[in-house]
Design a protein around this motif. Structure first.
Motif, PDB file in Angstrom:
ATOM      1  N   VAL A   5     -11.650  50.254  47.658  1.00 33.09           N
ATOM      2  CA  VAL A   5     -12.118  49.380  48.727  1.00 33.09           C
ATOM      3  C   VAL A   5     -13.121  48.387  48.156  1.00 33.09           C
ATOM      4  O   VAL A   5     -14.208  48.772  47.723  1.00 33.09           O
ATOM      5  CB  VAL A   5     -12.761  50.187  49.870  1.00 33.09           C
ATOM      6  CG1 VAL A   5     -13.230  49.242  50.968  1.00 33.09           C
ATOM      7  CG2 VAL A   5     -11.775  51.208  50.415  1.00 33.09           C
ATOM      8  N   GLU A   6     -12.728  47.126  48.173  1.00 32.32           N
ATOM      9  CA  GLU A   6     -13.598  46.068  47.670  1.00 32.32           C
ATOM     10  C   GLU A   6     -14.509  45.549  48.785  1.00 32.32           C
ATOM     11  O   GLU A   6     -14.157  45.585  49.966  1.00 32.32           O
ATOM     12  CB  GLU A   6     -12.777  44.890  47.130  1.00 32.32           C
ATOM     13  CG  GLU A   6     -11.815  45.218  46.020  1.00 32.32           C
ATOM     14  CD  GLU A   6     -10.421  45.491  46.522  1.00 32.32           C
ATOM     15  OE1 GLU A   6      -9.452  45.331  45.753  1.00 32.32           O
ATOM     16  OE2 GLU A   6     -10.293  45.875  47.716  1.00 32.32           O
ATOM     17  N   SER A   7     -15.644  45.037  48.376  1.00 34.09           N
ATOM     18  CA  SER A   7     -16.565  44.405  49.314  1.00 34.09           C
ATOM     19  C   SER A   7     -17.420  43.399  48.561  1.00 34.09           C
ATOM     20  O   SER A   7     -17.430  43.382  47.330  1.00 34.09           O
ATOM     21  CB  SER A   7     -17.447  45.452  49.990  1.00 34.09           C
ATOM     22  OG  SER A   7     -18.227  46.139  49.039  1.00 34.09           O
ATOM     23  N   ARG A  19     -22.006  39.320  43.915  1.00 34.07           N
ATOM     24  CA  ARG A  19     -21.601  40.577  43.287  1.00 34.07           C
ATOM     25  C   ARG A  19     -20.582  41.276  44.165  1.00 34.07           C
ATOM     26  O   ARG A  19     -20.845  41.575  45.333  1.00 34.07           O
ATOM     27  CB  ARG A  19     -22.793  41.501  43.041  1.00 34.07           C
ATOM     28  CG  ARG A  19     -22.402  42.724  42.218  1.00 34.07           C
ATOM     29  CD  ARG A  19     -23.559  43.615  41.850  1.00 34.07           C
ATOM     30  NE  ARG A  19     -23.859  44.572  42.899  1.00 34.07           N
ATOM     31  CZ  ARG A  19     -24.425  45.752  42.690  1.00 34.07           C
ATOM     32  NH1 ARG A  19     -24.749  46.119  41.464  1.00 34.07           N
ATOM     33  NH2 ARG A  19     -24.689  46.564  43.699  1.00 34.07           N
ATOM     34  N   LEU A  20     -19.437  41.531  43.570  1.00 31.02           N
ATOM     35  CA  LEU A  20     -18.393  42.300  44.242  1.00 31.02           C
ATOM     36  C   LEU A  20     -18.527  43.767  43.873  1.00 31.02           C
ATOM     37  O   LEU A  20     -18.917  44.095  42.754  1.00 31.02           O
ATOM     38  CB  LEU A  20     -17.016  41.785  43.848  1.00 31.02           C
ATOM     39  CG  LEU A  20     -16.743  40.297  44.063  1.00 31.02           C
ATOM     40  CD1 LEU A  20     -15.303  39.986  43.680  1.00 31.02           C
ATOM     41  CD2 LEU A  20     -17.035  39.877  45.474  1.00 31.02           C
ATOM     42  N   GLN A 115      -7.433  46.376  48.659  1.00 32.28           N
ATOM     43  CA  GLN A 115      -6.852  45.404  49.591  1.00 32.28           C
ATOM     44  C   GLN A 115      -7.379  43.996  49.347  1.00 32.28           C
ATOM     45  O   GLN A 115      -6.841  43.026  49.882  1.00 32.28           O
ATOM     46  CB  GLN A 115      -7.142  45.814  51.036  1.00 32.28           C
ATOM     47  CG  GLN A 115      -8.512  45.408  51.576  1.00 32.28           C
ATOM     48  CD  GLN A 115      -9.671  46.140  50.934  1.00 32.28           C
ATOM     49  OE1 GLN A 115      -9.491  47.154  50.266  1.00 32.28           O
ATOM     50  NE2 GLN A 115     -10.877  45.629  51.137  1.00 32.28           N
ATOM     51  N   GLY A 116      -8.420  43.892  48.544  1.00 34.99           N
ATOM     52  CA  GLY A 116      -8.947  42.584  48.177  1.00 34.99           C
ATOM     53  C   GLY A 116     -10.121  42.149  49.027  1.00 34.99           C
ATOM     54  O   GLY A 116     -10.281  42.570  50.178  1.00 34.99           O
ATOM     55  N   THR A 117     -10.946  41.305  48.433  1.00 36.20           N
ATOM     56  CA  THR A 117     -12.057  40.681  49.149  1.00 36.20           C
ATOM     57  C   THR A 117     -12.036  39.189  48.806  1.00 36.20           C
ATOM     58  O   THR A 117     -11.861  38.814  47.656  1.00 36.20           O
ATOM     59  CB  THR A 117     -13.404  41.332  48.794  1.00 36.20           C
ATOM     60  OG1 THR A 117     -14.434  40.785  49.620  1.00 36.20           O
ATOM     61  CG2 THR A 117     -13.785  41.143  47.328  1.00 36.20           C
ATOM     62  N   ARG A 118     -12.217  38.364  49.809  1.00 39.85           N
ATOM     63  CA  ARG A 118     -12.060  36.920  49.622  1.00 39.85           C
ATOM     64  C   ARG A 118     -13.366  36.284  49.200  1.00 39.85           C
ATOM     65  O   ARG A 118     -14.424  36.523  49.802  1.00 39.85           O
ATOM     66  CB  ARG A 118     -11.568  36.270  50.912  1.00 39.85           C
ATOM     67  CG  ARG A 118     -11.244  34.795  50.787  1.00 39.85           C
ATOM     68  CD  ARG A 118     -10.648  34.269  52.078  1.00 39.85           C
ATOM     69  NE  ARG A 118      -9.434  34.980  52.455  1.00 39.85           N
ATOM     70  CZ  ARG A 118      -8.237  34.673  51.995  1.00 39.85           C
ATOM     71  NH1 ARG A 118      -8.094  33.660  51.151  1.00 39.85           N
ATOM     72  NH2 ARG A 118      -7.187  35.355  52.418  1.00 39.85           N
ATOM     73  N   VAL A 119     -13.263  35.459  48.174  1.00 41.06           N
ATOM     74  CA  VAL A 119     -14.402  34.656  47.707  1.00 41.06           C
ATOM     75  C   VAL A 119     -14.022  33.188  47.824  1.00 41.06           C
ATOM     76  O   VAL A 119     -12.978  32.773  47.299  1.00 41.06           O
ATOM     77  CB  VAL A 119     -14.755  34.990  46.252  1.00 41.06           C
ATOM     78  CG1 VAL A 119     -15.834  34.036  45.734  1.00 41.06           C
ATOM     79  CG2 VAL A 119     -15.206  36.438  46.134  1.00 41.06           C
ATOM     80  N   THR A 120     -14.831  32.450  48.525  1.00 39.73           N
ATOM     81  CA  THR A 120     -14.613  31.009  48.668  1.00 39.73           C
ATOM     82  C   THR A 120     -15.851  30.284  48.163  1.00 39.73           C
ATOM     83  O   THR A 120     -16.962  30.549  48.629  1.00 39.73           O
ATOM     84  CB  THR A 120     -14.346  30.629  50.130  1.00 39.73           C
ATOM     85  OG1 THR A 120     -13.230  31.382  50.613  1.00 39.73           O
ATOM     86  CG2 THR A 120     -14.042  29.142  50.249  1.00 39.73           C
ATOM     87  N   VAL A 121     -15.637  29.390  47.202  1.00 39.66           N
ATOM     88  CA  VAL A 121     -16.742  28.650  46.599  1.00 39.66           C
ATOM     89  C   VAL A 121     -16.590  27.190  46.982  1.00 39.66           C
ATOM     90  O   VAL A 121     -15.595  26.549  46.622  1.00 39.66           O
ATOM     91  CB  VAL A 121     -16.761  28.805  45.079  1.00 39.66           C
ATOM     92  CG1 VAL A 121     -17.991  28.103  44.496  1.00 39.66           C
ATOM     93  CG2 VAL A 121     -16.760  30.273  44.689  1.00 39.66           C
ATOM     94  N   SER A 122     -17.563  26.674  47.687  1.00 33.36           N
ATOM     95  CA  SER A 122     -17.502  25.283  48.133  1.00 33.36           C
ATOM     96  C   SER A 122     -18.304  24.394  47.190  1.00 33.36           C
ATOM     97  O   SER A 122     -19.207  24.844  46.481  1.00 33.36           O
ATOM     98  CB  SER A 122     -18.062  25.168  49.539  1.00 33.36           C
ATOM     99  OG  SER A 122     -19.430  25.525  49.558  1.00 33.36           O
ATOM    100  N   THR A 123     -17.969  23.118  47.199  1.00 34.57           N
ATOM    101  CA  THR A 123     -18.685  22.155  46.352  1.00 34.57           C
ATOM    102  C   THR A 123     -19.990  21.739  46.999  1.00 34.57           C
ATOM    103  O   THR A 123     -20.205  21.935  48.187  1.00 34.57           O
ATOM    104  CB  THR A 123     -17.822  20.912  46.104  1.00 34.57           C
ATOM    105  OG1 THR A 123     -17.440  20.369  47.366  1.00 34.57           O
ATOM    106  CG2 THR A 123     -16.565  21.276  45.315  1.00 34.57           C
TER     107      THR A 123
END
Length: 123
Positions: A5-7, A19-20, A115-123
């Motif tokens: 389980v990712e977080s 940090r994941l 199941q994955g954890t989403r990382v979104t990096v904005s400019t």
């Protein structure tokens, strides 16, 4: 039943750190090499980093080398991915994976996946 389980994912600005974490229900966690992979929108899953069963050996994809650090805590059945200096191209769903004994870069070598954890990096 094995569970990973990712977080720790989220929406962040470029340049910051994140940090994941991955919690593993593996009974013999210390016998499993662990890895992080990621899949960006519209792209195939790619290797990020892996760590040996005792944590003494780590390996990184060139795209993250020097910015990301993989670590593990065998007493807590946890694996971590410290991500520094995040870039928009790091945007992806991040998955942790487990493989018995030996680490590898190939995703098909890993038996267990989160199941994955989403990382979104904005400019």
């Amino acid at each position: 039943q094995v569970q990973l389980v990712e977080s720790g994912g989220g929406l962040v600005q470029a340049g910051v750190s994140l940090r994941l974490s991955c919690a593993a229900s593996l009974r013999t966690f210390s016998n499993y090499a662990m890895a992080w992979f990621r899949q960006a929108p519209g792209k195939e899953r790619e290797y990020v980093a892996c760590i040996s069963i005792k944590g003494g050996t780590t390996d990184y994809a060139d795209s993250v080398k020097g910015r990301f650090t993989i670590s593990r805590d065998n007493a807590e059945n946890m694996v971590y991915l410290q991500m520094n200096s995040l870039k928009p191209e790091d945007t992806a769903v991040y998955y942790c994976a487990a493989r018995y004994l030996r680490p590898a870069r190939e995703s098909e070598q890993y038996s267990y996946w989160g199941q994955g954890t989403r990382v979104t990096v904005s400019t």
